[in-house]
Motif scaffolding. Structure first.
Motif, PDB file in Angstrom:
ATOM      1  N   ARG A   4      50.124  -6.044 -49.223  1.00  0.00           N
ATOM      2  CA  ARG A   4      51.109  -5.331 -49.098  1.00  0.00           C
ATOM      3  C   ARG A   4      50.112  -3.989 -48.020  1.00  0.00           C
ATOM      4  O   ARG A   4      49.767  -3.472 -49.032  1.00  0.00           O
ATOM      5  CB  ARG A   4      52.464  -4.467 -49.882  1.00  0.00           C
ATOM      6  N   ILE A   5      50.977  -3.378 -47.438  1.00  0.00           N
ATOM      7  CA  ILE A   5      49.821  -2.468 -46.516  1.00  0.00           C
ATOM      8  C   ILE A   5      51.039  -1.140 -46.563  1.00  0.00           C
ATOM      9  O   ILE A   5      52.524  -1.768 -45.979  1.00  0.00           O
ATOM     10  CB  ILE A   5      49.078  -2.400 -45.828  1.00  0.00           C
ATOM     11  N   VAL A   6      51.308  -0.649 -46.854  1.00  0.00           N
ATOM     12  CA  VAL A   6      52.281   1.171 -46.498  1.00  0.00           C
ATOM     13  C   VAL A   6      51.659   1.764 -45.145  1.00  0.00           C
ATOM     14  O   VAL A   6      50.418   2.757 -45.606  1.00  0.00           O
ATOM     15  CB  VAL A   6      52.093   1.704 -47.316  1.00  0.00           C
ATOM     16  N   TYR A   7      52.593   1.898 -44.011  1.00  0.00           N
ATOM     17  CA  TYR A   7      52.213   2.784 -42.818  1.00  0.00           C
ATOM     18  C   TYR A   7      53.009   4.064 -42.688  1.00  0.00           C
ATOM     19  O   TYR A   7      53.777   3.902 -42.626  1.00  0.00           O
ATOM     20  CB  TYR A   7      52.556   1.843 -41.514  1.00  0.00           C
ATOM     21  N   GLU A  52      52.705   7.059 -42.197  1.00  0.00           N
ATOM     22  CA  GLU A  52      52.718   7.717 -40.281  1.00  0.00           C
ATOM     23  C   GLU A  52      53.837   7.134 -40.005  1.00  0.00           C
ATOM     24  O   GLU A  52      54.746   7.732 -39.533  1.00  0.00           O
ATOM     25  CB  GLU A  52      51.574   8.254 -39.763  1.00  0.00           C
ATOM     26  N   ASP A  53      53.994   5.390 -39.780  1.00  0.00           N
ATOM     27  CA  ASP A  53      55.104   5.111 -38.811  1.00  0.00           C
ATOM     28  C   ASP A  53      56.155   4.153 -39.376  1.00  0.00           C
ATOM     29  O   ASP A  53      57.166   3.798 -39.292  1.00  0.00           O
ATOM     30  CB  ASP A  53      54.047   3.672 -38.113  1.00  0.00           C
ATOM     31  N   GLN A  54      55.986   4.691 -40.936  1.00  0.00           N
ATOM     32  CA  GLN A  54      57.470   3.973 -42.047  1.00  0.00           C
ATOM     33  C   GLN A  54      57.959   2.912 -42.179  1.00  0.00           C
ATOM     34  O   GLN A  54      59.046   2.616 -42.304  1.00  0.00           O
ATOM     35  CB  GLN A  54      58.425   5.048 -41.368  1.00  0.00           C
ATOM     36  N   TYR A  55      56.762   1.953 -42.802  1.00  0.00           N
ATOM     37  CA  TYR A  55      56.934   0.761 -42.613  1.00  0.00           C
ATOM     38  C   TYR A  55      55.731  -0.033 -43.427  1.00  0.00           C
ATOM     39  O   TYR A  55      54.899   0.371 -43.514  1.00  0.00           O
ATOM     40  CB  TYR A  55      57.085  -0.360 -41.317  1.00  0.00           C
ATOM     41  N   LEU A  56      56.442  -0.643 -44.756  1.00  0.00           N
ATOM     42  CA  LEU A  56      56.032  -1.492 -45.173  1.00  0.00           C
ATOM     43  C   LEU A  56      55.297  -2.720 -44.173  1.00  0.00           C
ATOM     44  O   LEU A  56      56.254  -3.762 -43.854  1.00  0.00           O
ATOM     45  CB  LEU A  56      56.640  -2.195 -46.331  1.00  0.00           C
ATOM     46  N   MET A  57      53.971  -3.530 -44.109  1.00  0.00           N
ATOM     47  CA  MET A  57      53.765  -4.813 -43.684  1.00  0.00           C
ATOM     48  C   MET A  57      53.131  -5.578 -45.069  1.00  0.00           C
ATOM     49  O   MET A  57      52.479  -5.385 -45.176  1.00  0.00           O
ATOM     50  CB  MET A  57      52.512  -4.178 -42.584  1.00  0.00           C
TER      51      MET A  57
END
Length: 169
Positions: free
Chosen positions: A103-106, A108-113
């Motif tokens: 899981r990557i937390v972005y 600035e773009d406000q999403y979890l991938m």
């Protein structure tokens, strides 16, 4: 599936906990909240990697190849349900095995991938391209991987990920 402005998402905290709030695509996401997105690398049981070519009218990277299927998790979906749905919509494939990668937390773009590897065991010509999303596909062997990257435009983030996985430094 064409995502519309009224698409609903679950709201998450950066640690992956659902908040019980609902987000709507196209509307501002409150600070410190995130929506969930998924993507998966598609690998055949013979180890070949699936690349799909983005439609020429896509806003970002038109005509580029990418080595994933993915998108946003819809309201009520967990990450595995979302990745299975996206894989089916974008390729027509159902994974024989689905393995969570990371899981990557972005912020600035406000999403979890949530990233996955989907292992498929199917005839290689049974890919269904998603209208308006993709226009072609290629299975690439690990031996041909470097030549493929030299010959075709590949979405930069996918290129970096795949080079780190498959090419010796």
């Amino acid at each position: 599936m064409k995502v519309t402005r009224l698409t609903k998402w679950d709201a998450y905290l950066a640690n992956g906990q659902k908040t019980g709030r609902i987000l709507t695509r196209g509307q501002s996401i409150p600070d410190d909240l995130y929506h969930l997105a998924v993507d998966c690398l598609v690998q055949h049981v013979d180890n070949d990697i699936l690349f799909v070519q983005r439609h020429l009218e896509k806003e970002s990277f038109p005509g580029f190849f990418e080595a994933s299927a993915g998108g946003s998790a819809l309201y009520g979906e967990d990450s595995k349900q979302a990745v299975r749905r996206e894989l089916l919509e974008e390729t027509g494939l159902v994974p024989a095995k689905l393995t969570f990668s990371k899981r990557i937390v972005y912020k600035e773009d406000q999403y979890l991938m949530d990233r996955y590897v989907a292992l498929v065991d199917c005839p290689k010509d049974h890919i269904t391209l998603q209208n308006g999303e993709t226009i072609a596909y290629q299975w690439v062997t690990k031996e041909d991987f470097k030549r493929f990257l030299e010959k075709y435009s590949v979405v930069p983030a996918h290129r970096l990920m795949l080079e780190s996985l498959f090419l010796d430094k």
